[in-house]
Scaffold this motif. Structure first.
Motif, short mmCIF file in Angstrom:
data_model
loop_
_atom_site.label_atom_id
_atom_site.label_comp_id
_atom_site.label_asym_id
_atom_site.label_seq_id
_atom_site.Cartn_x
_atom_site.Cartn_y
_atom_site.Cartn_z
N LEU A 29 0.83 -1.20 0.00
CA LEU A 29 0.00 0.00 0.00
C LEU A 29 0.87 1.25 0.00
O LEU A 29 1.96 1.28 0.58
N VAL A 30 0.38 2.28 -0.67
CA VAL A 30 1.13 3.53 -0.81
C VAL A 30 0.48 4.59 0.07
O VAL A 30 -0.73 4.85 -0.04
N ASN A 31 1.25 5.19 0.95
CA ASN A 31 0.74 6.23 1.84
C ASN A 31 0.45 7.52 1.09
O ASN A 31 0.86 7.70 -0.06
N GLU A 32 -0.24 8.43 1.74
CA GLU A 32 -0.62 9.70 1.12
C GLU A 32 0.59 10.51 0.68
O GLU A 32 0.55 11.23 -0.30
N ASP A 33 1.71 10.36 1.40
CA ASP A 33 2.91 11.12 1.04
C ASP A 33 3.77 10.40 0.00
O ASP A 33 4.86 10.86 -0.33
N GLY A 34 3.28 9.28 -0.51
CA GLY A 34 4.00 8.53 -1.54
C GLY A 34 4.92 7.46 -1.01
O GLY A 34 5.46 6.67 -1.79
N SER A 35 5.12 7.41 0.30
CA SER A 35 5.97 6.37 0.88
C SER A 35 5.21 5.05 0.93
O SER A 35 3.99 5.01 0.80
N LEU A 36 5.93 3.98 1.13
CA LEU A 36 5.30 2.66 1.17
C LEU A 36 4.82 2.35 2.58
O LEU A 36 5.51 2.63 3.57
N GLY A 37 3.64 1.74 2.65
CA GLY A 37 3.05 1.39 3.92
C GLY A 37 3.09 -0.10 4.16
O GLY A 37 4.09 -0.77 3.91
N GLU A 38 1.95 -0.64 4.61
CA GLU A 38 1.91 -2.06 4.95
C GLU A 38 1.65 -2.93 3.72
O GLU A 38 1.18 -2.45 2.70
N ARG A 39 1.98 -4.20 3.85
CA ARG A 39 1.78 -5.17 2.77
C ARG A 39 0.28 -5.38 2.56
O ARG A 39 -0.49 -5.52 3.50
N ASN A 40 -0.14 -5.39 1.30
CA ASN A 40 -1.53 -5.62 0.94
C ASN A 40 -1.84 -7.12 1.02
O ASN A 40 -0.94 -7.96 1.02
N ALA A 41 -3.12 -7.45 1.03
CA ALA A 41 -3.55 -8.85 1.17
C ALA A 41 -3.58 -9.56 -0.18
O ALA A 41 -4.61 -10.07 -0.63
N VAL A 42 -2.44 -9.56 -0.83
CA VAL A 42 -2.28 -10.27 -2.11
C VAL A 42 -0.97 -11.04 -2.04
O VAL A 42 0.04 -10.52 -1.57
N GLN A 43 -1.00 -12.29 -2.49
CA GLN A 43 0.17 -13.14 -2.35
C GLN A 43 0.27 -14.12 -3.51
O GLN A 43 -0.74 -14.56 -4.08
N CYS A 44 1.50 -14.45 -3.87
CA CYS A 44 1.75 -15.51 -4.85
C CYS A 44 1.51 -16.85 -4.20
O CYS A 44 2.22 -17.24 -3.26
N GLY A 45 0.50 -17.59 -4.69
CA GLY A 45 0.21 -18.91 -4.13
C GLY A 45 1.15 -19.98 -4.65
O GLY A 45 1.48 -20.93 -3.93
N SER A 46 1.61 -19.82 -5.90
CA SER A 46 2.55 -20.78 -6.49
C SER A 46 3.08 -20.20 -7.79
O SER A 46 2.53 -19.24 -8.33
N ILE A 47 4.16 -20.80 -8.26
CA ILE A 47 4.71 -20.48 -9.58
C ILE A 47 4.38 -21.63 -10.52
O ILE A 47 4.58 -22.80 -10.18
N GLU A 48 3.84 -21.29 -11.69
CA GLU A 48 3.49 -22.33 -12.65
C GLU A 48 4.76 -23.03 -13.18
O GLU A 48 5.79 -22.40 -13.39
N HIS A 49 4.66 -24.35 -13.37
CA HIS A 49 5.74 -25.12 -13.98
C HIS A 49 5.47 -25.14 -15.48
O HIS A 49 4.47 -25.70 -15.93
N LYS A 50 6.36 -24.56 -16.26
CA LYS A 50 6.05 -24.25 -17.65
C LYS A 50 7.05 -24.89 -18.62
O LYS A 50 8.15 -25.28 -18.24
N MET A 51 6.65 -24.90 -19.88
CA MET A 51 7.49 -25.40 -20.96
C MET A 51 8.70 -24.50 -21.18
O MET A 51 9.80 -24.97 -21.49
N GLY A 52 8.51 -23.19 -21.06
CA GLY A 52 9.58 -22.24 -21.32
C GLY A 52 9.47 -21.03 -20.42
O GLY A 52 8.80 -21.05 -19.39
N ILE A 53 10.15 -19.94 -20.80
CA ILE A 53 10.25 -18.70 -20.02
C ILE A 53 10.38 -19.00 -18.52
O ILE A 53 9.71 -18.41 -17.68
N HIS A 54 11.29 -19.93 -18.20
CA HIS A 54 11.44 -20.37 -16.81
C HIS A 54 11.89 -19.25 -15.89
O HIS A 54 11.59 -19.28 -14.69
N ALA A 55 12.64 -18.30 -16.40
CA ALA A 55 13.19 -17.24 -15.55
C ALA A 55 12.17 -16.15 -15.25
O ALA A 55 12.48 -15.21 -14.53
N ASN A 56 10.97 -16.25 -15.80
CA ASN A 56 9.91 -15.31 -15.43
C ASN A 56 8.94 -16.01 -14.49
O ASN A 56 8.52 -17.14 -14.73
N ALA A 57 8.59 -15.32 -13.42
CA ALA A 57 7.69 -15.88 -12.41
C ALA A 57 6.25 -15.76 -12.89
O ALA A 57 5.63 -14.71 -12.79
#
Length: 601
Positions: A236-264
């Motif tokens: 979350l971004v504070n009113e003054d532009g600084s960073l605040g607390e972590r939002n309630a969004v999270q990576c549950g897993s990374i897909e196992h893929k055929m290619g582009i392995h270095a991209n999450a």
């Protein structure tokens, strides 16, 4: 080990000589794109891609990304340091709005950066790649408060952006999304749901990630007409532009893929994450399409980029590898065998690669110029015409560009024979990375239907008629150039096939829509052949003029004319076969019952 050298000479040829970018200096943003600046951007970005990004491409593919128990993700070794150099050099800011910290230069140069970065390291390029589209969507649709809060840091690549559309139960049919957004008293929303296949959804390259998320508000229509778009920051971004607390969004897993392995590529879980609406309620899909159209052009560039780097490595191998003798007698009698470059079938694959990559480069750069003219031309009529043509070209650049880009990458692997199947040569990675380009940002079947079902009929067919008129004008002009009439005549035959296929759709698609669906893929490829043919006519015309006037780079321009002739000999005739497939209609394609497809019964 594979190598990559940015095709700076060919790029300068298209930008400076074919498109003549400096001649647009009277338009906003173009005044800073002098020939010297253009050459500097092309050369310096080429060096950066080859020297910084290419060396970590293969190792990044082998290592991949790592998700930790807390949901955080680390990118492969060297990626964070490379991204810091990318950000500090300002490569991601080239064509973004000056008012929020961008350089405001033409999209043509921004697209050049995308090609070089993607050829050197496609997975790396995907991290900042979607940010430009996110910036464009926010710039076009968000209120001034949101623009001021998010755009400066996104444009500076201090924060990166993502696009969250797909869910486990829906991809193309976004009306089926289930992610919900509950309005709050402070004007924000709490977003809850799961999104999948999110490129760069979580990583360690930046301190914040700005997710653009499609969701439905309470009571919204249960269809694509009920979708809204939200900014949901990782932090979350504070009113003054600084960073605040972590939002309630999270990576549950990374897909196992055929290619582009270095991209999450992440599964993203939103659990009452705080977000803010972009634009109007229930108008989110239109706002997101600004980003999607930019992404589709970017994916077309990716298709070219993997073809280009695979082609470069195949050429080097074909010059070095010795097997057998030339059919017309030994080329190198002192050696026990000739380089495989002497064999016509190897030449076929390499010439196909050369004709496609150079033609496709000219096409996407013309598309970039149309993007610039859509916003910056002096008259409304010119802006509308550019926008119309760009809309027509977008599914072709994405669909045909990635279909053929994958074909070229596969054929370049074939040049290596058995060595192409061995990991250390790196050809397998190019094929695997190219494969996704045909799938994401709308599968190529979707692109074909967009072209045939929407773009052809748009505004009473005005776009396709304008395109045909441009082609007719080019044919007439090229026929007047000494020695080029055969090229113009061959192109005109392919153009005639496209015109006939267009007419067939007009006569047969309304009565049976399956006729359109059955022929859409083939039509997209006819148009791909014709659009690349148009580019080759333009390049041949410039090359002929250079040779006639005297040049120190005679070999370069002569190669252009030879490759143009090859394209007309070997690509253009395919338009006739594709037209006949279209005219076969849909009867045999749609005749079988579903059970008849089973082979195990």
């Amino acid at each position: 080990m594979p190598t990559y050298t940015a095709p700076t000479r060919d790029t300068r040829f298209v930008v400076n000589e074919v498109l003549d970018l400096p001649s647009y200096g009277n338009l906003p943003g173009f005044e800073s794109a002098s020939a010297d600046i253009i050459d500097t951007v092309i050369d310096e970005c080429g060096k950066f891609a080859a020297q910084v990004l290419q060396p970590i491409n293969q190792s990044g593919d082998e290592e991949g990304c790592t998700r930790h128990p807390d949901g955080s993700v680390t990118t492969p070794k060297g990626f964070k340091e490379a991204f810091e150099r990318y950000r500090d050099a300002g490569w991601g800011t080239i064509s973004l709005p000056e008012e929020f910290g961008g350089q405001g230069m033409p999209h043509v140069l921004g697209f050049v950066v995308e090609e070089f970065v993607s050829s050197a390291n496609q997975a790396f390029g995907m991290y900042p790649g979607l940010t430009n589209g996110a910036v464009n969507a926010i710039f076009a649709s968000a209120n001034e408060e949101l623009k001021a809060k998010y755009l400066p840091n996104m444009i500076a690549n201090k924060w990166l952006g993502t696009m969250n559309l797909t869910e486990p139960q829906c991809g193309t049919d976004l009306g089926l999304i289930r992610t919900k957004a509950e309005p709050q008293a402070d004007g924000s929303y709490l977003v809850t749901g799961t999104k999948i296949f999110i490129s760069a959804g979580e990583h360690d390259l930046t301190e914040n990630i700005i997710h653009l998320v499609l969701a439905k508000t309470p009571g919204a229509p249960d269809s694509s007409k009920g979708i809204s778009l939200f900014i949901v920051p990782k932090v979350l971004v504070n009113e003054d532009g600084s960073l605040g607390e972590r939002n309630a969004v999270q990576c549950g897993s990374i897909e196992h893929k055929m290619g582009i392995h270095a991209n999450a590529t992440c599964v993203m879980n939103y659990d009452g994450a705080k977000g803010w609406m972009v634009g109007e309620e229930n108008k989110g899909l239109a706002a997101m399409f600004v980003m999607m159209n930019a992404a589709r052009l970017g994916v077309g560039i990716q298709g070219l980029s993997q073809a280009e780097v695979a082609y470069q490595n195949a050429v080097a191998y074909a010059k070095d590898r010795r097997q057998g003798r030339a059919l017309t007698g030994p080329e190198d009698p002192e050696a026990k065998a000739d380089p495989i470059l002497v064999h016509p079938d190897v030449r076929r694959m390499l010439m196909d690669g050369k004709a496609f990559t150079e033609g496709m480069r000219a096409l996407y750069l013309w598309g970039a110029l149309l993007e610039d003219l859509t916003h910056k031309s002096q008259s409304e009529e010119e802006r509308a015409e550019a926008d119309m043509l760009l809309g027509l070209m977008t599914p072709v650049i994405k669909g045909y560009g990635t279909d053929k880009g994958y074909d070229v990458a596969t054929n370049m692997q074939q040049v290596f024979g058995g060595h192409g199947y061995i990991d250390e040569w790196g050809m397998g990675q190019f094929v695997r990375d190219a494969r996704i380009t045909m799938i994401y940002e709308g599968t190529n079947g979707v692109q074909a239907m967009d072209l045939c079902g929407r773009k052809l009929a748009s505004k009473g067919g005005a776009a396709i008629q304008k395109f045909f008129a441009l082609c007719d004008e080019e044919v007439a002009a090229v026929k007047q150039v000494e020695g080029l009439a055969p090229l113009a005549e061959a192109f005109d035959k392919a153009l005639g096939q496209q015109k006939a296929a267009t007419m067939w759709f007009m006569q047969n698609a309304m009565a049976n829509p399956n006729n359109l669906g059955a022929g859409a893929h083939h039509y997209m490829h006819i148009m791909g052949i014709v659009t690349l043919g148009l580019m080759w006519l333009r390049m041949a015309k410039v090359a002929a003029a250079k040779l006639a006037g005297g040049t120190d780079d005679k070999a370069f321009y002569e190669a252009k004319l030879t490759t143009a002739r090859y394209f007309m000999d070997r690509f253009a005739p395919d338009a006739g076969a594709l037209r006949r497939k279209i005219e076969a209609g849909s009867d045999s394609m749609m005749a079988l019952d579903a059970d008849a497809f089973d082979t195990a019964a």
